[in-house]
Design a protein around this motif. Sequence first.
Motif, PDB file in Angstrom:
ATOM      1  N   GLY A 113       2.448  -3.845   3.086  1.00 42.11           N
ATOM      2  CA  GLY A 113       1.626  -2.848   3.771  1.00 42.11           C
ATOM      3  C   GLY A 113       0.278  -3.423   4.178  1.00 42.11           C
ATOM      4  N   ARG A 114      -0.272  -4.258   3.297  1.00 44.18           N
ATOM      5  CA  ARG A 114      -1.590  -4.839   3.580  1.00 44.18           C
ATOM      6  C   ARG A 114      -1.479  -6.200   4.257  1.00 44.18           C
ATOM      7  NH1 ARG A 114      -5.723  -2.389   1.482  1.00 44.18           N
ATOM      8  NH2 ARG A 114      -7.023  -4.227   1.214  1.00 44.18           N
TER       9      ARG A 114
ATOM     10  N   ASN B  12      -3.838  -3.368  -3.882  1.00 39.80           N
ATOM     11  CA  ASN B  12      -2.991  -2.175  -3.986  1.00 39.80           C
ATOM     12  C   ASN B  12      -3.859  -0.930  -4.147  1.00 39.80           C
ATOM     13  OD1 ASN B  12      -0.663  -3.861  -6.237  1.00 39.80           O
ATOM     14  ND2 ASN B  12      -0.591  -3.758  -4.012  1.00 39.80           N
ATOM     15  N   ILE B  13      -4.898  -1.043  -5.017  1.00 34.61           N
ATOM     16  CA  ILE B  13      -5.765   0.096  -5.306  1.00 34.61           C
ATOM     17  C   ILE B  13      -6.537   0.493  -4.046  1.00 34.61           C
ATOM     18  CG2 ILE B  13      -7.795   0.829  -6.646  1.00 34.61           C
ATOM     19  CD1 ILE B  13      -6.637  -0.914  -8.994  1.00 34.61           C
TER      20      ILE B  13
ATOM     21  N   ASP C 169       0.866  -1.168   0.000  1.00 37.72           N
ATOM     22  CA  ASP C 169       0.000   0.000   0.000  1.00 37.72           C
ATOM     23  C   ASP C 169       0.910   1.228   0.000  1.00 37.72           C
ATOM     24  OD1 ASP C 169       0.801   0.417   2.623  1.00 37.72           O
ATOM     25  OD2 ASP C 169      -1.079  -0.259   3.508  1.00 37.72           O
ATOM     26  N   THR C 170       0.353   2.393   0.254  1.00 38.75           N
ATOM     27  CA  THR C 170       1.185   3.591   0.118  1.00 38.75           C
ATOM     28  C   THR C 170       2.220   3.717   1.232  1.00 38.75           C
ATOM     29  OG1 THR C 170      -0.625   4.794   1.139  1.00 38.75           O
ATOM     30  CG2 THR C 170      -0.409   4.985  -1.245  1.00 38.75           C
TER      31      THR C 170
ATOM     32  N   ASN D 131       2.894  -0.608   7.387  1.00 42.77           N
ATOM     33  CA  ASN D 131       1.616  -0.036   7.823  1.00 42.77           C
ATOM     34  C   ASN D 131       1.392  -0.389   9.298  1.00 42.77           C
ATOM     35  OD1 ASN D 131      -1.165   0.317   8.392  1.00 42.77           O
ATOM     36  ND2 ASN D 131      -1.627   0.253   6.206  1.00 42.77           N
ATOM     37  N   PRO D 132       1.402   0.630  10.184  1.00 45.92           N
ATOM     38  CA  PRO D 132       1.308   0.340  11.620  1.00 45.92           C
ATOM     39  C   PRO D 132      -0.003  -0.346  12.004  1.00 45.92           C
ATOM     40  CG  PRO D 132       1.120   2.717  11.198  1.00 45.92           C
ATOM     41  CD  PRO D 132       1.497   2.074   9.903  1.00 45.92           C
TER      42      PRO D 132
END
Lengths: 104, 387
Positions: free
Chosen positions: B304-305, B235-236, B155-156, B322-323
Amino acid sequence: MNSIGLKVHDQDNVATVCCEGVTAGDEITVLDQAGNRQTLSAAAAIPYGHKIAVSPIAPGESIRKYGEVIGTASATIAPGDYVHVHNLDSTRGRGDLARQEEEA
Amino acid sequence: MEFMGYLRPDGRVGARNHVAIIPSVICANDVAQAIVGQVQGTVGYFHHQGCCQLSPDLDRVTETLIGLGCSPNVGAALVISLGCEGTDHERLVREIAATGKPVEIIRIQQLGGFSNAVSAGIKAAQKLAIAISGLQRQPVGVEHITMSIKCGASDTTSGMASNCVIGYVADKLVDLGATVVFGETTEFLGAEHILARRAVNQTVAGRIYEIVEAMENRAKAVGVDMRKGQPTPGNIEGGLSSIEEKSLGAIVKSGTRPIQGVLDYTQQITTQKGLWIKDTPGREPEILTGMACTGAQVMMFSTGRGAPQGFPTMPVIKICGNPITYQHMENDMDLNAGTIITGQRSIQEVGEDAFAQLLRVLSGEMTKNEAIGYHKSIDIHTLGPVI
């Protein structure tokens, strides 16, 4: 509610929203690498990690993040707008466009 | 600076000491699985290729399996052949044996089917497992490390935290004289000009543009927008709007050092040092296989995910940027780089933690996916049709 967005590069016209639960009308404080602040009002709900426009972007104009082009605007984008697949077109791997050109 | 590794007869250094059970074709998977279920110290490469493919792909499958058998994390190998497959199982045995490690083969059709093959396979694997079980780890220099890197379920936060941590470790390893390999050619689209600028010479720069063009043309030939394939729906949902955005975040994990060259999918690392590209797709089973085939002892994997799975013979260290995901999936994530996003720690601080963890894992500490055996889905990247 005051929320934070991060602008990764000076030339970027979008920033990444780094907080949860942003809804329309929320104030977003966008920080750049030098620590400069810009305050925007979110035009829509923006999920964690998604992008907010920090300057106006005309249709067809490049959208920049990391100082690089990540796509082109497919609609008029104003500061504070949510930027994602609904108003950002990728320019790569577009077999659909190649096929349209072939058929035209 | 050192880690504790297994010295192999061919001079390579392993971080694990597995008996690899290698089906030469998909049809041998059930026999291989029965053996792996019974014999301690064995792991299986359960892939889905090896028959009814055109010869370039059959060569590719044979060479990939050779690379997997030659991996320094493999102490011995047992090849399971059906007997009528398209891969060259004799070459497979010959080339793995050339490394000096013990190799055996059983043939299902010749032995009279499943039960006899499982029985013969268990006996052979039992001998191999005992033969290598007494090998001791020795202290070796970090220049013997070949680390592969990858990001998945991004992810971002990946481009802003976990990929930066891996980039930090990659630079440090290159400076220490080790080898680092990254891939995911699809995720160079939109960022290839930045990579080409880091190439050691014009030939390598040209090769980077070539592999990206070939990958993009394969995708475009289908006649649709690549989105949903890459970036993925996940991702999106994570905020990545285009392959360009994904790529620009993805290449951060390769650090900043010069790119020495481009390796083909089946190519093994022999004496190459520094930072290398391996031409692979982004999908996990195929790139992890390609990296293990190259001889990487370990992988650092940014997510991230929350991509949880590993690889049978190559420990995969999951670094989560990603926390929120880290808190949610802590049992599958090895390191929290989300503290960078929350502003609690710097890239360098988390990078030093990641480097220390890398040396511990190379020396034998299990990763989370390794401890629970979440690493059985693998595959080999082929280019042509199944016919």
